[in-house]
Design an enzyme around this catalytic site. Structure first.
Site, short mmCIF file in Angstrom:
data_model
loop_
_atom_site.label_atom_id
_atom_site.label_comp_id
_atom_site.label_asym_id
_atom_site.label_seq_id
_atom_site.Cartn_x
_atom_site.Cartn_y
_atom_site.Cartn_z
N GLU A 177 81.03 -16.46 13.57
CA GLU A 177 81.25 -16.78 14.98
C GLU A 177 80.09 -17.60 15.54
O GLU A 177 80.29 -18.57 16.27
CB GLU A 177 81.42 -15.49 15.81
N SER A 313 80.11 -6.04 9.75
CA SER A 313 80.71 -6.13 11.09
C SER A 313 79.62 -5.95 12.14
O SER A 313 79.04 -4.87 12.28
CB SER A 313 81.79 -5.03 11.24
N ASN A 315 79.67 -5.83 15.45
CA ASN A 315 79.86 -4.87 16.55
C ASN A 315 79.73 -3.44 16.05
O ASN A 315 79.24 -2.56 16.76
CB ASN A 315 81.18 -5.14 17.27
S1 SF4 Z 1 85.30 -8.32 19.20
FE1 SF4 Z 1 87.52 -8.62 19.31
S2 SF4 Z 1 88.00 -9.00 21.48
FE2 SF4 Z 1 85.79 -9.33 21.16
S3 SF4 Z 1 85.58 -11.52 20.74
FE3 SF4 Z 1 85.71 -10.50 18.75
S4 SF4 Z 1 87.89 -10.55 18.26
FE4 SF4 Z 1 87.72 -10.99 20.46
#
Ligand code: SF4
Length: 399
Positions: A177, A313, A315
């Site tokens: 990203e 990941s 997050n």
């Molecule tokens: S975590 Fe999920 S909702 Fe947030 S930007 Fe990434 S794909 Fe989109």
């Protein structure tokens, strides 16, 4: 001769109903639905599980996986590719492979041979401007699942570039990203970017803004994290903050404030407006998952916390960082990591999230007797069936 025109699907492929049953069978969990309906608690014998109120698949991931299944169904007999992992969850990626979807990131793949007969799915975190241009020029059918929240970041970064601001991106420089977001800054000839990982790196940049410094040291320190030809003496005079959507929100906000203060110190209040921009570009799903885990840690007495999600990941790693500050925390990729009631494999909290292989083994992770209270959450790329299996395994180990 002109290049073939790509066909781009951005709003689904009219196959939603056709794949709904398949998706539910693959990723839903009746047990998790039950826990959700019981105030996010699950009790069995000496075990009490507290599930965070927001966890697991986010709207962007949900949509990306849905589109991938729709693409497979819509184009039978054609090669369907993913540019790489669709999301950072090994189970979901393996399942897509078993559905016949191929990965352009595999060593045996030949992206240069793609053509109009091929279908390529772009992941939720997007692809770089160059990759998009290449796939388009090859005339592939593109299924673009780039999340709206990522597109929002791109919009800000493009605007910074257009208006002559360098994008300061709080993110992980190797994350897909962040690479895609940084590439957006180069849509304009004078576009610039600099990626900072954390407060420590932000402090170095802010010091340079205030006092200048050794240019060569700076370039060495941020090698690979800057736009080509970056010059800290000229390219830090007007800056705009953005971030990878899955970073720790509190840290992103703090870094934004650090830059605001540095620019004010250097140029004074009067020039702040013309030299500094900031937008909160953490996505709402990331924020909700972080808020939910903070609330859980605040409200419940927990013996330990399990955080479930891919080791790469971002997050998920940040959820684990939040938990670790309060309670003993294990970041596990899936239920297979729970080897026994005594032994668990897990990613040490704070290890680089882009390294898939860093794992530790801990003994005595689960209290052997008496009541045990376990907090549970899962990253945005973890499906409910995996969360359900973790609960089942906990239950077995606590019998
Ligand atoms: S975590 Fe999920 S909702 Fe947030 S930007 Fe990434 S794909 Fe989109």
């Amino acid at each position: 001769m002109s290049s073939p025109q790509p066909l781009i699907f951005r709003k689904g492929l009219d196959m939603k109903d056709a794949v709904a049953g398949e998706l539910a069978a693959a990723y839903d969990s009746a047990l998790v639905d039950r826990v959700r309906g019981s105030d996010f608690k699950y009790s069995s014998g000496r075990l009490l599980v507290h599930l965070a109120h927001e966890f697991g698949f986010c709207y962007g991931v949900d949509r990306a996986v849905d589109y991938a299944y729709q693409a497979r169904r819509r184009f039978p007999g054609r090669n369907v590719f993913l540019t790489g992992e669709i999301i950072h969850n090994p189970h979901v990626n393996d399942r897509l492979r078993s559905e016949g979807i191929k990965f352009l990131s595999d060593p045996e793949a030949h992206p240069e041979l793609l053509g109009p007969d091929d279908v390529v799915i772009l992941p939720a975190f997007g692809v770089t401007v160059d990759e998009m241009a290449r796939l388009s020029s090859q005339g592939c059918t593109l299924v673009d699942t780039t999340c709206g929240s990522v597109l929002n970041v791109w919009k800000n970064v493009v605007r910074y570039a257009r208006e002559g601001f360098t994008s300061i991106i709080h993110g992980k420089v190797k994350h897909e990203e962040t690479r895609a977001t940084a590439s957006q800054a180069l849509k304009y000839p004078d576009g610039r970017y600099l990626v900072v990982l954390d407060r420590a790196e932000a402090t170095i940049v802010c010091d340079y803004i205030r006092n200048g410094g050794d240019r060569n040291d700076f370039l060495k320190q941020f090698e690979g994290a800057m736009s080509p030809g970056f010059d800290p003496d000229t390219d830090l005079q007007r800056v705009g903050c953005a971030n990878q959507t899955t970073m720790l929100m509190s840290e992103s906000l703090e870094i934004g404030e650090m830059f605001r203060t540095a620019m004010r110190d250097r140029y004074g209040d009067d020039e702040l407006v013309s030299r500094f921009r900031a937008f909160d570009t953490i996505c709402s799903a990331t924020q909700e998952r972080q808020d939910a885990v903070i609330a859980l840690l605040d409200q419940e007495r927990l013996d330990l916390m399990l955080v479930v999600g891919g080791y790469n990941s971002s997050n998920t790693c940040n959820l684990a960082r939040i938990c670790e500050a309060t309670v003993r925390t294990y970041h596990i990729a899936d239920p297979d990591c729970m080897l026994s009631a005594d032994e668990i494999r897990h990613r040490p909290v704070g290890a680089p999230s882009t390294t898939a292989g860093v794992e530790a083994v801990t003994h005595g992770w689960l209290p052997g007797s008496g009541s045990v209270s376990v907090g549970l959450t899962a990253g945005a790329s973890t499906p409910n069936n995996i969360v359900g299996e973790v609960i089942r395994k906990l239950e077995r180990f606590c019998e």
